[in-house]
Design an enzyme around this catalytic site. Structure first.
Site, PDB file in Angstrom:
ATOM      1  N   SER A 100      18.874  43.175  33.080  1.00 27.57           N
ATOM      2  CA  SER A 100      19.454  42.117  33.786  1.00 27.57           C
ATOM      3  C   SER A 100      20.080  40.921  32.284  1.00 27.57           C
ATOM      4  CB  SER A 100      19.020  41.564  35.023  1.00 27.57           C
ATOM      5  OG  SER A 100      18.105  40.795  34.438  1.00 27.57           O
ATOM      6  N   THR A 127      49.716  23.589  67.790  1.00 24.91           N
ATOM      7  CA  THR A 127      48.362  23.981  68.316  1.00 24.91           C
ATOM      8  C   THR A 127      49.306  25.666  68.149  1.00 24.91           C
ATOM      9  OG1 THR A 127      49.005  24.045  70.207  1.00 24.91           O
ATOM     10  CG2 THR A 127      47.396  22.759  69.048  1.00 24.91           C
ATOM     11  N   HIS A 128      48.598  26.776  67.904  1.00 24.92           N
ATOM     12  CA  HIS A 128      49.246  28.143  67.506  1.00 24.92           C
ATOM     13  C   HIS A 128      50.544  28.361  67.530  1.00 24.92           C
ATOM     14  CE1 HIS A 128      46.726  28.282  72.099  1.00 24.92           C
ATOM     15  NE2 HIS A 128      47.369  27.487  71.671  1.00 24.92           N
ATOM     16  N   SER A 132      58.782  36.037  39.988  1.00 26.22           N
ATOM     17  CA  SER A 132      59.120  37.390  40.433  1.00 26.22           C
ATOM     18  C   SER A 132      60.214  37.829  39.128  1.00 26.22           C
ATOM     19  CB  SER A 132      59.792  37.133  41.708  1.00 26.22           C
ATOM     20  OG  SER A 132      59.968  38.550  41.696  1.00 26.22           O
ATOM     21  N   LYS A 139      63.047  33.303  42.461  1.00 25.27           N
ATOM     22  CA  LYS A 139      61.997  33.631  43.475  1.00 25.27           C
ATOM     23  C   LYS A 139      60.781  31.981  43.005  1.00 25.27           C
ATOM     24  CE  LYS A 139      59.784  34.907  46.408  1.00 25.27           C
ATOM     25  NZ  LYS A 139      59.505  36.481  46.771  1.00 25.27           N
ATOM     26  N   ASN A 192      57.489  31.007  43.674  1.00 17.07           N
ATOM     27  CA  ASN A 192      55.923  31.474  44.195  1.00 17.07           C
ATOM     28  C   ASN A 192      54.545  30.807  44.997  1.00 17.07           C
ATOM     29  OD1 ASN A 192      57.103  33.599  45.570  1.00 17.07           O
ATOM     30  ND2 ASN A 192      56.793  35.252  44.022  1.00 17.07           N
ATOM     31  N   GLU A 200      47.829  31.387  47.089  1.00 13.02           N
ATOM     32  CA  GLU A 200      47.402  32.270  47.959  1.00 13.02           C
ATOM     33  C   GLU A 200      46.451  33.192  47.117  1.00 13.02           C
ATOM     34  OE1 GLU A 200      50.866  35.647  47.110  1.00 13.02           O
ATOM     35  OE2 GLU A 200      52.616  33.307  47.691  1.00 13.02           O
ATOM     36  N   TYR A 222       7.579  39.943  45.748  1.00 11.15           N
ATOM     37  CA  TYR A 222       8.745  39.877  44.744  1.00 11.15           C
ATOM     38  C   TYR A 222       9.269  41.857  44.820  1.00 11.15           C
ATOM     39  CZ  TYR A 222      12.036  40.462  40.654  1.00 11.15           C
ATOM     40  OH  TYR A 222      12.389  40.707  40.395  1.00 11.15           O
ATOM     41  N   GLN A 273      16.945  40.815  42.064  1.00  9.16           N
ATOM     42  CA  GLN A 273      17.438  40.874  40.671  1.00  9.16           C
ATOM     43  C   GLN A 273      19.156  40.228  41.544  1.00  9.16           C
ATOM     44  OE1 GLN A 273      16.684  42.228  37.171  1.00  9.16           O
ATOM     45  NE2 GLN A 273      18.286  43.275  37.038  1.00  9.16           N
ATOM     46  N   LYS A 289      21.298  37.175  41.250  1.00 12.83           N
ATOM     47  CA  LYS A 289      22.636  36.551  40.423  1.00 12.83           C
ATOM     48  C   LYS A 289      23.524  36.734  40.089  1.00 12.83           C
ATOM     49  CE  LYS A 289      18.558  37.129  37.916  1.00 12.83           C
ATOM     50  NZ  LYS A 289      17.127  36.760  39.023  1.00 12.83           N
TER      51      LYS A 289
END
Ligand code: ARG
Length: 460
Positions: free
Chosen positions: A22, A154-155, A276, A282, A284, A289, A316, A321, A324
């Site tokens: 590790s 709402t909605h 873009s 564009k 964006n 996102e 254990y 392990q 992590k």
């Protein structure tokens, strides 16, 4: 030869070294590991479990190793498996015999539990502080916009008018809870497990309280089996991180919508937008996102660890392990997301005219018109029906409620008077919502004050 090689007749297969080591990722724990070892060795010396001179040599040796790792001068060996044995091996190479006494009364099992607890304490503190900075940004946007009218949804349908300040303070509440969750996470991690040994404690007269004191822990673990097999505190961090990412993701989703041409409630800064490769026009909202996308990744870290832990027998097991990479990934993702989100939000320019226009359409004052009739004596259910018919009439006539003449309104109920026009203005809709926690500017100012006090008094 491996530090544990005595019982073995064959070398570990290279495939196994590659598979189970590790060190490639747990080297991130070197500060915690060395701090833990220094405290352990100090206590061993104080208790007379190892000679004082050896304890001093160990502490000095470990400090040198810490500096060299920080300076990038140390080459870790895959063969030495993990950060714990890499450090111990280096120590023995550097200081000889005394170094071989460090691991007295300790196991890697309680050692790794200790390191992870210290890491989670730091990570929880760091996250809460970044959340606090985001909360400050929210407070300043809210303060400037207690009277900036916008539609509430709402909605995803326009519902009732609110203000941008009120909307920002909703997010403030979420991130304030996230800070509290990080404080809880810190408290759960703040338990010192050394002395649990491999699973059954140790035969040496360790002073566990002393180690806790040296490392700033407020308690010691109460059961040696649990001390080495508990990873709840990692799950706590991952859960707190997941919920915070959920909040960021919802916020990002709203900013993406608001930034669209269809809404135009906000314009994201050029510095936080991307173009873009084919469409020249564009601009964006990639950052928003991507935060939304990375939320799934942090959920994956949480569900992954929960699944790893679910059937493990005490105490254990090497499965653990796997905690992590999930923890480190979630921490990195959360930190980066909070930092870039705060900067992006601070650079947004909101468009009050477009928000006001949005609020004025879509009959967002219909509830207020019903409430008006209630104030004139009509039962709410009847008022709801009257305004419903009124809305239908307006939809067909392509008009807003307040576009109608008083005579038109009176044909639906003779309780309407000329004061209806003021009573149902956007401004009135917001100011009349004067309940604690409501969008009335005075109430939002109250919540801003409470928010400032929260941030001022918050500590981990
Ligand atoms: N690298 C291990 C981990 O992260 C350390 C503990 C190993 N203990 C053991 N008995 N193999 O969990």
């Amino acid at each position: 030869m491996k530090l544990w090689g005595g019982r073995f007749e064959k070398k570990t297969d290279g495939l196994v070294d590659d598979f189970h080591s590790s060190i490639t990722f747990d080297q991130r724990l070197y500060r915690q590991d060395i701090a833990g070892s220094i405290a352990h060795a100090t206590m061993l010396g104080e208790q007379g479990i190892i000679p004082k001179a050896d304890a001093d040599a160990i502490v000095a040796g470990l400090e040198g190793i810490r500096q060299d790792i920080a300076a990038g001068k140390v080459h870790f060996e895959l063969d030495a498996e993990d950060i714990h044995m890499n450090v111990e091996k280096l120590l023995i190479e550097r200081i000889g015999e005394a170094g071989k006494r460090l691991h007295t009364g300790r196991s890697r099992n309680d050692q790794v539990a200790l390191d992870c607890r210290m890491y989670v304490r730091d990570a929880a503190k760091e996250a809460a502080s970044l959340m606090g900075e985001l909360c400050q940004t929210l407070l300043s946007i809210a303060k400037a916009n207690v009277s900036t009218i916008m539609p509430g949804y709402t909605h995803l349908q326009r519902a009732q008018p609110i203000t941008l300040g009120h909307h920002m303070m909703a997010y403030f509440q979420m991130f304030a809870r996230d800070m509290q969750r990080m404080r809880e996470t810190y408290a759960h991690a703040d338990v010192m497990p050394l002395g649990s040994g491999a699973l059954a404690g140790t035969t040496y007269p360790l002073d566990r309280e002393r180690v806790a004191e040296l490392l700033g822990f407020s308690a010691i673990s109460q059961n040696s089996l649990d001390g080495v097999s508990d990873r709840d505190f990692v799950c706590d961090y991952l859960y707190a991180a997941s919920v915070c990412m959920m909040h960021l993701s919802r916020f990002c989703e709203e900013l993406i919508l608001w930034n669209s041409h269809e809404f135009r409630f906000v314009e994201m800064d050029d510095a936080f937008s991307t173009g873009s490769s084919i469409m020249p026009q564009k601009k964006n909202p990639d950052v928003a996102e991507l935060i939304r996308g990375k939320t799934g990744r942090v959920y994956g870290d949480l569900t992954g660890l929960l699944a790893t832990m679910k059937s493990l027998p005490l105490a254990y097991n090497k499965d653990m392990q796997e905690d992590k990479e999930a923890l480190f990934d979630a921490r990195d993702t959360l930190v980066k997301s909070l930092v870039v989100f705060s900067a992006m939000l601070a650079s947004c320019s909101f468009k009050p005219e477009n928000m006001a226009r949005g609020a004025a359409g879509g009959f967002t004052n219909a509830t207020d018109a019903a409430d008006y009739l209630v104030r004139k004596g009509m039962p709410f259910r009847d008022a709801h029906a009257v305004i419903g018919r009124l809305v239908l009439y307006c939809v067909k006539a392509d008009k807003a409620l307040l576009d109608l003449t008083l005579d038109e309104l009176k044909s639906f109920s003779d309780l309407f008077e000329s004061d209806i026009y003021d009573a149902c203005s956007m401004h009135a809709c917001v100011t009349l919502r004067d309940v604690p926690g409501g969008p009335a500017p005075e109430r939002v100012l109250e919540s801003i004050e409470a928010g400032e006090a929260f941030l001022k008094s918050f500590s981990i």
